[in-house]
Structure formats: structure tokens, C-alpha cells
Design an enzyme around this catalytic site. Structure first.
Site, PDB file in Angstrom:
ATOM      1  N   CYS A  71      28.511 -24.051  84.552  1.00 22.76           N
ATOM      2  CA  CYS A  71      28.281 -23.070  83.493  1.00 22.76           C
ATOM      3  C   CYS A  71      28.666 -23.704  82.167  1.00 22.76           C
ATOM      4  O   CYS A  71      29.840 -24.047  81.956  1.00 22.76           O
ATOM      5  CB  CYS A  71      29.082 -21.796  83.739  1.00 22.76           C
ATOM      6  SG  CYS A  71      28.929 -20.596  82.400  1.00 22.76           S
ATOM      7  N   HIS A 163      17.263 -23.954  87.151  1.00 22.38           N
ATOM      8  CA  HIS A 163      16.674 -23.161  86.074  1.00 22.38           C
ATOM      9  C   HIS A 163      15.153 -23.183  86.147  1.00 22.38           C
ATOM     10  O   HIS A 163      14.546 -24.189  86.511  1.00 22.38           O
ATOM     11  CB  HIS A 163      17.099 -23.707  84.707  1.00 22.38           C
ATOM     12  CG  HIS A 163      18.562 -23.547  84.447  1.00 22.38           C
ATOM     13  ND1 HIS A 163      19.098 -22.439  83.838  1.00 22.38           N
ATOM     14  CD2 HIS A 163      19.606 -24.360  84.737  1.00 22.38           C
ATOM     15  CE1 HIS A 163      20.406 -22.571  83.761  1.00 22.38           C
ATOM     16  NE2 HIS A 163      20.741 -23.732  84.303  1.00 22.38           N
ATOM     17  N   GLU A 212      20.597 -14.509  84.377  1.00 24.11           N
ATOM     18  CA  GLU A 212      21.401 -15.471  85.127  1.00 24.11           C
ATOM     19  C   GLU A 212      21.535 -15.071  86.589  1.00 24.11           C
ATOM     20  O   GLU A 212      21.778 -13.905  86.907  1.00 24.11           O
ATOM     21  CB  GLU A 212      22.796 -15.604  84.502  1.00 24.11           C
ATOM     22  CG  GLU A 212      22.790 -16.339  83.177  1.00 24.11           C
ATOM     23  CD  GLU A 212      24.164 -16.871  82.817  1.00 24.11           C
ATOM     24  OE1 GLU A 212      24.805 -17.521  83.682  1.00 24.11           O
ATOM     25  OE2 GLU A 212      24.615 -16.640  81.686  1.00 24.11           O
ATOM     26  N   CYS A 221      23.641 -18.637  77.750  1.00 18.17           N
ATOM     27  CA  CYS A 221      23.753 -19.491  78.936  1.00 18.17           C
ATOM     28  C   CYS A 221      23.648 -20.938  78.474  1.00 18.17           C
ATOM     29  O   CYS A 221      22.581 -21.366  78.008  1.00 18.17           O
ATOM     30  CB  CYS A 221      22.658 -19.161  79.942  1.00 18.17           C
ATOM     31  SG  CYS A 221      22.651 -20.227  81.405  1.00 18.17           S
ATOM     32  N   GLY A 224      21.391 -23.047  80.592  1.00 19.76           N
ATOM     33  CA  GLY A 224      20.040 -22.560  80.341  1.00 19.76           C
ATOM     34  C   GLY A 224      19.479 -23.084  79.028  1.00 19.76           C
ATOM     35  O   GLY A 224      18.286 -23.394  78.923  1.00 19.76           O
TER      36      GLY A 224
END
Length: 276
Positions: A71, A163, A212, A221, A224
Site C-alpha cells: 500500500c 491493478h 480498492e 491509492c 494505484g
């Protein structure tokens, strides 16, 4: 349990330091404590643990009890926490993650506090089966996917976590709640997936909204945003350095051609501390 509430562009976490290892009931703790109505409220819990390979180890538990591999917003929060709370006194540190290995972090310190964090997010994984998807191709770019009779086209990128980047006319007002959860669990994604809806404004600026995996809609994110830039370069839409604008604010992302690493720069903030 002592905790600190932190966020990276509104993507918020309950930070716990001092444990020697991940608690056996970490999933149930996260489900309980991340509840925004009956408890502290957060997108996830983050444990700062000892590491044999880096300065610290980071383990993340989503609000649904699942554990993501990485993350980007959490690693910025962890990096600020360990410096501001004097667990470390240097401005270049390393953090061990579950799925992306050991990551190098640079801290921008002003007046004794970390203001922004630059993270070496490593090399993107582009092989379809390794992201993972069920598509056996070296790169999955602008690939068709159908949900409830509607066709989207996605580009698959892993930044240690998977992703699916989809370009739309208006990411800011896109119907995230309808399409995000359906794409997250699509059978084309064997470990589920994080879904980014993106509108490219110019070659150095994009809007992005995210659904998410395990957390639902969040304000930001980090991985992301990295996946968005990589996808946009692969699709010929942006340069290798660009600002990715999320609901909670902006991240600056670089995909370095020399070392193939992606670098993310952005803020992290401490909100409050408490005990439960």
C-alpha cells in the site's frame, strides 16, 4: 493497545507500533476497529514490526480483514511515523513489505517533522499471469473485459499488488459504486483486483478514482497512482513523470527509464492518538 490515526491524502489507517509480530487475531481486530460507525474507523490497520531485512517491516490489514501485499499511502504513513516518533533518526530508510520486497524511502524533513515522502516502489510487473490475470500475455494493454453486458478495456499492472486501469471520459464523476465491486471480483482476476478509473487531462496530469480490493472506494491509492502512470505510458497517453490527482489530493509519480523503477512522492499526516 496504543494506536495513532494517520492518513495519506485521506486514505486513512490505524497505525500500531511495538508489536513483535502480527497478532493472530489481526483480521478480526481490523474488522472491528476500522468500523466507522462503532469504532475508530479507517480503511485499514498497519502494524510496524521488526525486520531482519530492513529498518522496519509493514503489515497491512484491510477493513474487511484481508491482507494486501502493498500500500503506497500506508508506507508513507509508516515512514513519517517512525521518524516523527524518533524510532529512527535518518532520512533515508528501508521498509519491508509483504509483496513488494524491501522498499527504499526518502524523507523530506522540515522543522523536525516529515512533510513529504518519496518511495522507490520498485519495478512494475506487467506479465498477465503474474499480475495476476487469466490473460497469458507478456503485457495486458487495452484488453477487453465485459461486466453485465458492458465492455471496458483495461491495462493490467502489479506494483506488488494487482491493478486494473480503465480509461473513461470523466473519472471524477464516474459511477464507481456500480462498476468497481463487479470488476474487483471478475473471474479474469484470480486474486481479485484494485480498479482505477482514469481520465488523462494532458501528458503530465491525470484524474483517477479508485475502488480498492478489500476496502472499496477510498480517497487515494498510492500503488494505484503508480499503476495509473505505468499504464498511461504503455498506452502512449502521458510522459514518464506526471501528477495523478485523486479525490484526496495529488501524488507525483515517476517511471524511471534507466532503472525501470517507479517513484511516488506525496504527503502523510498524523491525525490523533489513542488507546483501545
Amino acid at each position: 493497545m496504543n494506536f495513532t490515526k494517520m492518513h495519506g491524502l485521506g486514505n486513512d489507517f490505524i497505525i500500531v507500533a511495538g508489536e513483535k509480530e502480527l497478532p493472530a487475531d489481526a483480521d478480526q481486530r481490523a474488522i472491528q476497529l476500522c468500523n466507522r460507525f462503532f469504532s475508530i474507523g479507517a480503511d485499514g490497520m498497519v502494524y510496524i514490526l521488526p525486520s531482519n531485512h530492513a529498518d522496519f517491516k509493514m503489515r497491512i490489514i484491510n477493513s474487511d480483514g484481508s491482507e494486501p501485499e502493498q500500500c503506497g499511502n500506508a508506507i508513507r504513513c509508516v515512514s513519517k511515523y517512525v521518524y516523527d516518533h524518533k524510532l529512527i533518526d535518518k532520512t533515508e530508510i528501508t521498509v519491508e513489505t509483504l509483496g513488494a520486497g524491501v522498499q527504499k524511502v526518502q524523507l523530506n524533513v522540515q522543522d523536525g517533522k516529515v512533510r513529504t515522502v518519496r518511495v522507490d516502489m520498485g519495478q512494475p510487473i506487467l506479465s498477465g499471469l503474474q499480475v495476476p490475470t487469466t490473460v497469458d500475455e507478456a503485457r495486458v494493454i487495452n484488453y477487453p473485459i465485459e461486466v453485465d453486458g458492458k465492455e471496458f478495456r483495461f491495462t493490467a499492472v502489479s506494483m506488488g499488488n494487482p491493478h486494473c486501469v480503465i480509461y473513461v471520459e470523466d473519472a471524477v464523476n464516474f459511477d464507481l459504486a456500480t462498476w468497481g465491486p463487479k470488476l474487483e471480483v471478475h473471474p479474469m482476476f484470480p486474486r481479485k483486483i484494485n480498479v482505477e478509473f482514469v481520465t488523462v487531462k494532458n501528458r503530465t496530469y491525470t484524474d483517477m478514482r479508485v475502488w480498492e480490493r478489500g476496502a472499496g472506494p477510498t480517497l487515494a491509492c498510492g500503488t494505484g497512482a503508480c499503476a495509473t502512470l505505468v499504464s498511461s505510458v504503455l498506452n502512449g497517453l502521458t510522459d514518464r513523470e506526471a501528477t495523478v490527482s485523486l479525490k484526496g489530493g495529488d501524488l507525483f509519480i515517476e517511471w524511471n527509464e534507466a532503472d525501470n523503477h517507479v517513484y511516488m512522492t506525496g504527503p502523510a499526516e498524523e491525525v490523533f492518538t489513542g488507546k483501545v
